[in-house]
Design an enzyme around this catalytic site. Sequence first.
Site, PDB file in Angstrom:
ATOM      1  N   LYS A   1     -71.839  26.352  -8.332  1.00  0.00           N
ATOM      2  CA  LYS A   1     -70.892  25.279  -8.655  1.00  0.00           C
ATOM      3  C   LYS A   1     -71.583  23.926  -8.546  1.00  0.00           C
ATOM      4  O   LYS A   1     -72.554  23.785  -7.803  1.00  0.00           O
ATOM      5  CB  LYS A   1     -69.739  25.291  -7.640  1.00  0.00           C
ATOM      6  CG  LYS A   1     -68.762  26.436  -7.779  1.00  0.00           C
ATOM      7  CD  LYS A   1     -67.675  26.335  -6.710  1.00  0.00           C
ATOM      8  CE  LYS A   1     -66.674  27.473  -6.828  1.00  0.00           C
ATOM      9  NZ  LYS A   1     -65.899  27.467  -8.076  1.00  0.00           N
TER      10      LYS A   1
ATOM     11  N   ARG B   1     -61.978  38.035  -8.399  1.00  0.00           N
ATOM     12  CA  ARG B   1     -61.436  39.218  -9.078  1.00  0.00           C
ATOM     13  C   ARG B   1     -62.298  40.450  -8.803  1.00  0.00           C
ATOM     14  O   ARG B   1     -61.801  41.567  -8.756  1.00  0.00           O
ATOM     15  CB  ARG B   1     -61.279  38.934 -10.582  1.00  0.00           C
ATOM     16  CG  ARG B   1     -62.571  38.630 -11.302  1.00  0.00           C
ATOM     17  CD  ARG B   1     -62.345  37.911 -12.629  1.00  0.00           C
ATOM     18  NE  ARG B   1     -61.974  36.498 -12.429  1.00  0.00           N
ATOM     19  CZ  ARG B   1     -61.670  35.653 -13.398  1.00  0.00           C
ATOM     20  NH1 ARG B   1     -61.678  36.063 -14.655  1.00  0.00           N
ATOM     21  NH2 ARG B   1     -61.338  34.404 -13.127  1.00  0.00           N
TER      22      ARG B   1
HETATM   23  N1  BES Z   1     -62.515  29.914  -6.013  1.00  0.00           N
HETATM   24  C1  BES Z   1     -62.621  29.566  -7.372  1.00  0.00           C
HETATM   25  C2  BES Z   1     -61.333  29.005  -7.957  1.00  0.00           C
HETATM   26  C3  BES Z   1     -60.833  27.714  -7.372  1.00  0.00           C
HETATM   27  C4  BES Z   1     -61.075  26.516  -8.035  1.00  0.00           C
HETATM   28  C5  BES Z   1     -60.082  27.682  -6.231  1.00  0.00           C
HETATM   29  C6  BES Z   1     -60.604  25.326  -7.520  1.00  0.00           C
HETATM   30  C7  BES Z   1     -59.598  26.499  -5.710  1.00  0.00           C
HETATM   31  C8  BES Z   1     -59.860  25.320  -6.364  1.00  0.00           C
HETATM   32  C9  BES Z   1     -62.988  30.798  -8.203  1.00  0.00           C
HETATM   33  O1  BES Z   1     -63.769  31.744  -7.566  1.00  0.00           O
HETATM   34  C10 BES Z   1     -63.766  30.308  -9.396  1.00  0.00           C
HETATM   35  O2  BES Z   1     -64.780  29.718  -9.201  1.00  0.00           O
HETATM   36  N2  BES Z   1     -63.254  30.566 -10.586  1.00  0.00           N
HETATM   37  C11 BES Z   1     -63.879  30.182 -11.797  1.00  0.00           C
HETATM   38  C12 BES Z   1     -63.696  31.303 -12.789  1.00  0.00           C
HETATM   39  C13 BES Z   1     -64.466  31.117 -14.070  1.00  0.00           C
HETATM   40  C14 BES Z   1     -65.946  31.233 -13.794  1.00  0.00           C
HETATM   41  C15 BES Z   1     -64.010  32.181 -15.040  1.00  0.00           C
HETATM   42  C16 BES Z   1     -63.213  28.902 -12.311  1.00  0.00           C
HETATM   43  O3  BES Z   1     -62.002  28.794 -12.215  1.00  0.00           O
HETATM   44  O4  BES Z   1     -63.926  28.020 -12.760  1.00  0.00           O
HETATM   45 ZN    ZN Z   2     -65.854  31.349  -7.674  1.00  0.00          ZN
END
Ligand code: BES
Ligand code: ZN
Length: 475
Positions: A254, A328
Site C-alpha cells: 500500500k 477474502r
Molecule cells: N484492508 C483493506 C481494505 C480497507 C481499506 C479497510 C480502507 C479499511 C480502510 C483490504 O485488505 C484491501 O486492501 N482491499 C483492497 C482490495 C483490492 C486490492 C481489490 C482495496 O480495497 O483496495
Molecule cells: Zn489488503
Amino acid sequence: MKITLSDELLNKISAEVLIFPMFEEETKNLPESLKGILGREQLDLGNDFSGKLYETFLIPQLPKLLLVGAGKKSDFNARLERNVAGTAARKIIKSKLKKIAFDARIYTKPSLIIEGIGLAEFDPGIYKTKEKTSKIDDLIVLGKISASEIKKTQNLVEVTNWARSIVLEPANKITPKAMVEEAKKLARTYKFSIEVYDEKEAAKKGMGAFVGIAQGSHQPSYMLALKYIYKKEALTLGVVGKGITFDSGGISIKPSDRMHEMKMDMAGAATAIAFMKLVGELKPKINVVVVTPLTENLPGGGALKPGDVVKALNGKTIEVLNTDAEGRVVLADGLVLSQKLGATKIIDLATLTGAVIVALGSEATAALGNKEDFLESVVDSGEEVGERIWTLPIYPEHKELLRSDVADVANIPPSRGAGVIAGAVFLQEFIEKNNSWVHLDIAGTAWLDNEKPYLAKGPTGIGVRTLVNLLDKLS
Ligand code: BES
Ligand code: ZN
Ligand code: ZN
C-alpha cells in the site's frame, strides 16, 4: 458510572447539570417540564439554540442546564436517541462535569441514554501519559428503565468499548498471539471450547489460503475457533471475523501515507470475539461458533507473490493476483472451518474493501448474501439498534468477477468496478449452497476518520449490537 433513576424535579436532585433534549418545535413554546425547572414561561434563546440535531447550549445558572438539539420530532428514532445522549455526554466531558441528570421525557427507550453516554465516553488517547479525559461518575435518569435493562446495556457498552480498545491498539501490541490470549481468557471464563491452529497445524488441515497470507509475516499466525454449545441439535450461528492485525498490502504494498490505519484491519475479529463475550453472558438458546483467521499481511521473504496459487480448506484453488486483497483469502478458510464446525447460518464481518467507503462512506455497512430472509433479518437487526446496513446485490453475472486463467478463482476481478460485490462473490465460493450467509463489509463503519458530535474518531465497535440483537431473533 453509577446510575440511579428518579422522577423527582431538578431542585431535589443533586446533579451539577441537567441535560434536557429538545425538539426544534419546542424552542418557541417551551415544554411544561422545562418551564417547571426554570421557574418561568419563556427563555430567550435568540440565535443560540434552535433545537437542530446535535446542537448544544449550556445555560450556566446553577444547577447548570444543557439543552441538546433532538431535531424534528417526526425524525427521532433509536439511532438518534442514542446519538443525542452521546452528544450531551461529549459536551459534559469537555466541561469536566461529573454528576449529571438526564431528562428522558422524549425517549421511547431510555436505556439508549446509558448506551449513548457509554459509547461517547470512550477515549482513544490510551497512550497519552498526561492528558486524562474526564469521566461521568454519576448519572441520574429522569425516567424509567428496568434494573435488568440497565445491567444489560452497561454490559453491552462495556464489551463494545472493549472491542474498540483492541482495534485501537497498535499492531505491535495486538498481535495475532495477543488476540488468541484474549480468546483463551474468554474460553476459561465462559467454558467455551476453543481450537487454535498455528500455521503448521493449519497447513496440515488444508488451510492453504490462510497459511499463504500468513507466511509473509514473522509474527506467529493462528486460525481461532470459539464454540458455545447450547444443545447439539440446535441451530448453529457462525460469526467469522477478518483478523488482519496489520495490512501492509503484502508484496502489492500500500502507499505509506495512511498505512498506519491498517492496524484496524482486525476489527471484524474484534467484533466477533466481543460478541462471544456477550454470548457467554446472555446464554442464548442456539449454538454459536466464532472463527477468526489471525495474521499480519506483510511482504516478508516468504510472502505470497502476485500470481501465486493457494488451495483453500474446501479444495478450491485461488490465484492471488493482488496480495492486498488478503482478507477474502484468509476468510475463505475461516468460512469453510465455521461450516465444518456446524454453522448453517453464517455472518462474516470484514474490513474488506476501500470500495465500500467510496459507496457508503462511514454511514452504513454493506451487506450481501445468498438467502433473502437471512439477509433481511441481519439488516433489520442493525436498523433496530442504530447500526445502518445497506444491501447490495449479487447477480449471476457477477461470477465473472472471479475469472482466473489458471485456478478456480482469482482474488481480484479482471476489470474495474463493483469492488464490494467482487469481495462478496469471492467469499460465496466458500459457502455451501444450503447454508445461509451474510457478508458485512465494515471497512467504512469500523473506523471514523472524523469525530462525530456523539463519538470520538477511531474505532466504533460496529456490529456488536447488531449481532446481539440478531440473537433474539434466532433463539
Ligand atoms: N484492508 C483493506 C481494505 C480497507 C481499506 C479497510 C480502507 C479499511 C480502510 C483490504 O485488505 C484491501 O486492501 N482491499 C483492497 C482490495 C483490492 C486490492 C481489490 C482495496 O480495497 O483496495
Ligand atoms: Zn489488503
Ligand atoms: Zn485488509
